[in-house]
Design a protein around this motif. Sequence first.
Motif, short mmCIF file in Angstrom:
data_model
loop_
_atom_site.label_atom_id
_atom_site.label_comp_id
_atom_site.label_asym_id
_atom_site.label_seq_id
_atom_site.Cartn_x
_atom_site.Cartn_y
_atom_site.Cartn_z
N GLY A 94 0.76 -1.24 0.00
CA GLY A 94 0.00 0.00 0.00
C GLY A 94 0.80 1.29 0.00
N ARG A 95 2.02 1.27 -0.45
CA ARG A 95 2.85 2.50 -0.40
C ARG A 95 2.50 3.52 -1.47
NH1 ARG A 95 9.37 3.30 -1.34
NH2 ARG A 95 9.15 5.44 -2.03
N PHE A 96 2.20 3.08 -2.69
CA PHE A 96 2.14 3.99 -3.84
C PHE A 96 0.71 4.39 -4.21
CE2 PHE A 96 6.10 1.58 -4.30
CZ PHE A 96 7.01 2.63 -4.35
N SER A 97 0.59 5.61 -4.70
CA SER A 97 -0.69 6.10 -5.20
C SER A 97 -0.95 5.60 -6.62
CB SER A 97 -0.73 7.63 -5.17
OG SER A 97 0.36 8.18 -5.91
N ALA A 98 0.11 5.32 -7.36
CA ALA A 98 0.00 4.78 -8.73
C ALA A 98 1.24 3.97 -9.06
CB ALA A 98 -0.18 5.90 -9.74
N VAL A 99 1.06 2.99 -9.92
CA VAL A 99 2.16 2.21 -10.47
C VAL A 99 2.01 2.29 -11.99
CG1 VAL A 99 3.23 -0.07 -10.68
CG2 VAL A 99 2.26 0.66 -8.48
N VAL A 100 3.12 2.58 -12.68
CA VAL A 100 3.10 2.71 -14.13
C VAL A 100 4.21 1.87 -14.75
CG1 VAL A 100 2.07 5.03 -14.08
CG2 VAL A 100 4.57 4.79 -14.14
N CYS A 101 3.98 1.44 -15.96
CA CYS A 101 5.05 0.81 -16.75
C CYS A 101 4.76 1.05 -18.22
CB CYS A 101 5.22 -0.67 -16.43
SG CYS A 101 3.83 -1.72 -16.78
N PHE A 102 5.81 1.34 -18.96
CA PHE A 102 5.67 1.71 -20.36
C PHE A 102 6.60 0.86 -21.22
CE2 PHE A 102 4.84 5.48 -17.76
CZ PHE A 102 3.53 5.74 -18.14
N THR A 103 6.03 0.17 -22.17
CA THR A 103 6.73 -0.65 -23.17
C THR A 103 7.83 -1.52 -22.57
OG1 THR A 103 8.26 1.14 -23.82
CG2 THR A 103 6.19 0.95 -25.06
N MET A 104 7.52 -2.17 -21.45
CA MET A 104 8.50 -3.08 -20.86
C MET A 104 7.95 -4.48 -20.64
SD MET A 104 7.22 -3.54 -17.60
CE MET A 104 8.49 -4.39 -16.76
N LEU A 105 6.63 -4.64 -20.59
CA LEU A 105 6.07 -5.96 -20.28
C LEU A 105 6.49 -7.03 -21.27
CD1 LEU A 105 2.49 -4.92 -19.13
CD2 LEU A 105 4.31 -5.88 -17.69
N HIS A 106 6.66 -6.67 -22.53
CA HIS A 106 7.07 -7.68 -23.53
C HIS A 106 8.51 -8.16 -23.31
CE1 HIS A 106 8.27 -3.85 -25.40
NE2 HIS A 106 9.24 -4.55 -25.97
N HIS A 107 9.26 -7.49 -22.46
CA HIS A 107 10.62 -7.95 -22.13
C HIS A 107 10.63 -8.91 -20.94
CE1 HIS A 107 12.83 -5.67 -25.05
NE2 HIS A 107 12.13 -4.59 -24.73
N VAL A 108 9.48 -9.15 -20.35
CA VAL A 108 9.37 -10.11 -19.25
C VAL A 108 9.23 -11.50 -19.89
CG1 VAL A 108 8.02 -10.79 -17.24
CG2 VAL A 108 8.32 -8.35 -17.78
N PRO A 109 10.13 -12.44 -19.58
CA PRO A 109 10.24 -13.66 -20.38
C PRO A 109 9.06 -14.63 -20.32
CG PRO A 109 11.80 -13.71 -18.55
CD PRO A 109 11.18 -12.36 -18.56
N THR A 110 8.26 -14.60 -19.26
CA THR A 110 7.16 -15.56 -19.17
C THR A 110 5.87 -14.87 -18.74
OG1 THR A 110 7.49 -16.12 -16.83
CG2 THR A 110 8.79 -17.39 -18.45
N THR A 111 4.77 -15.48 -19.09
CA THR A 111 3.46 -15.00 -18.67
C THR A 111 3.35 -15.07 -17.15
OG1 THR A 111 2.51 -15.69 -20.77
CG2 THR A 111 0.97 -15.38 -18.95
N ARG A 112 3.90 -16.10 -16.56
CA ARG A 112 3.87 -16.25 -15.10
C ARG A 112 4.55 -15.06 -14.42
NH1 ARG A 112 7.11 -17.60 -11.32
NH2 ARG A 112 8.81 -18.34 -12.60
N LEU A 113 5.70 -14.63 -14.94
CA LEU A 113 6.38 -13.47 -14.35
C LEU A 113 5.61 -12.17 -14.59
CD1 LEU A 113 10.16 -14.20 -15.05
CD2 LEU A 113 9.04 -14.03 -12.82
N GLN A 114 4.99 -12.05 -15.77
CA GLN A 114 4.13 -10.88 -16.00
C GLN A 114 3.01 -10.85 -14.97
OE1 GLN A 114 2.88 -11.43 -20.05
NE2 GLN A 114 4.64 -10.34 -20.91
N ASP A 115 2.37 -12.00 -14.75
CA ASP A 115 1.28 -12.07 -13.77
C ASP A 115 1.78 -11.73 -12.36
OD1 ASP A 115 -0.58 -12.70 -15.72
OD2 ASP A 115 -0.50 -14.86 -15.34
#
Length: 191
Positions: A94-115
């Motif tokens: 519960g620390r952050f008011s927002a979490v963002v990520c831009f054009t990086m998810l496709h660099h995560v090697p597995t669906t499990r890690l994305q999840d």
Amino acid sequence: MPMNLIHRKICSSEKWAATVEERLTPWLADRDLGDDVLEIGPGFGATTKVLLDAVPKLTVLEIDPASTELLRAKFGGRAEVVEGSGAEMPFEDGRFSAVVCFTMLHHVPTTRLQDAIFAEAARVLRPGGTYCGSDGQLNLRFRLLHLGDTMNVVDAATFPARLEQAGFEQVDVRLEPKQLVLFSATKPASS
């Protein structure tokens, strides 16, 4: 290898930084991200540079040690730069008011890690906080840019259910021209 040499050269260029600023600035103007924002996977920091002018407090989490050092050198006086994995974030609940990520998810090697990243984003968000960002979608140019890279494209059709499974509501996933997926989701106000 997360990014090939050509990809790294493009993403670290002034031209890419200018393009990011041109696209991200109006997007940010339409959002209230709150007072304490986390950016996951900023890479060379083009998005970080824009975020610093749009939010009161910014923390960036980068898994690559070389990129982390670069980010500390560029932005260490204005942002908290943390080396670590988005799938195992070193932040309290519960620390952050927002979490963002831009054009990086496709660099995560597995669906499990994305999840795992989605679940961690929900964990570190305050109730009512927003998780949002963008990622690329498969097309010929995108594929060619990523030859030899880690490339695990998020399926826009299954993305909403995956975010809901991670604990989000008010999920909005849409495809934009040039095969970009934009997403936004909210952590329930009472969780």
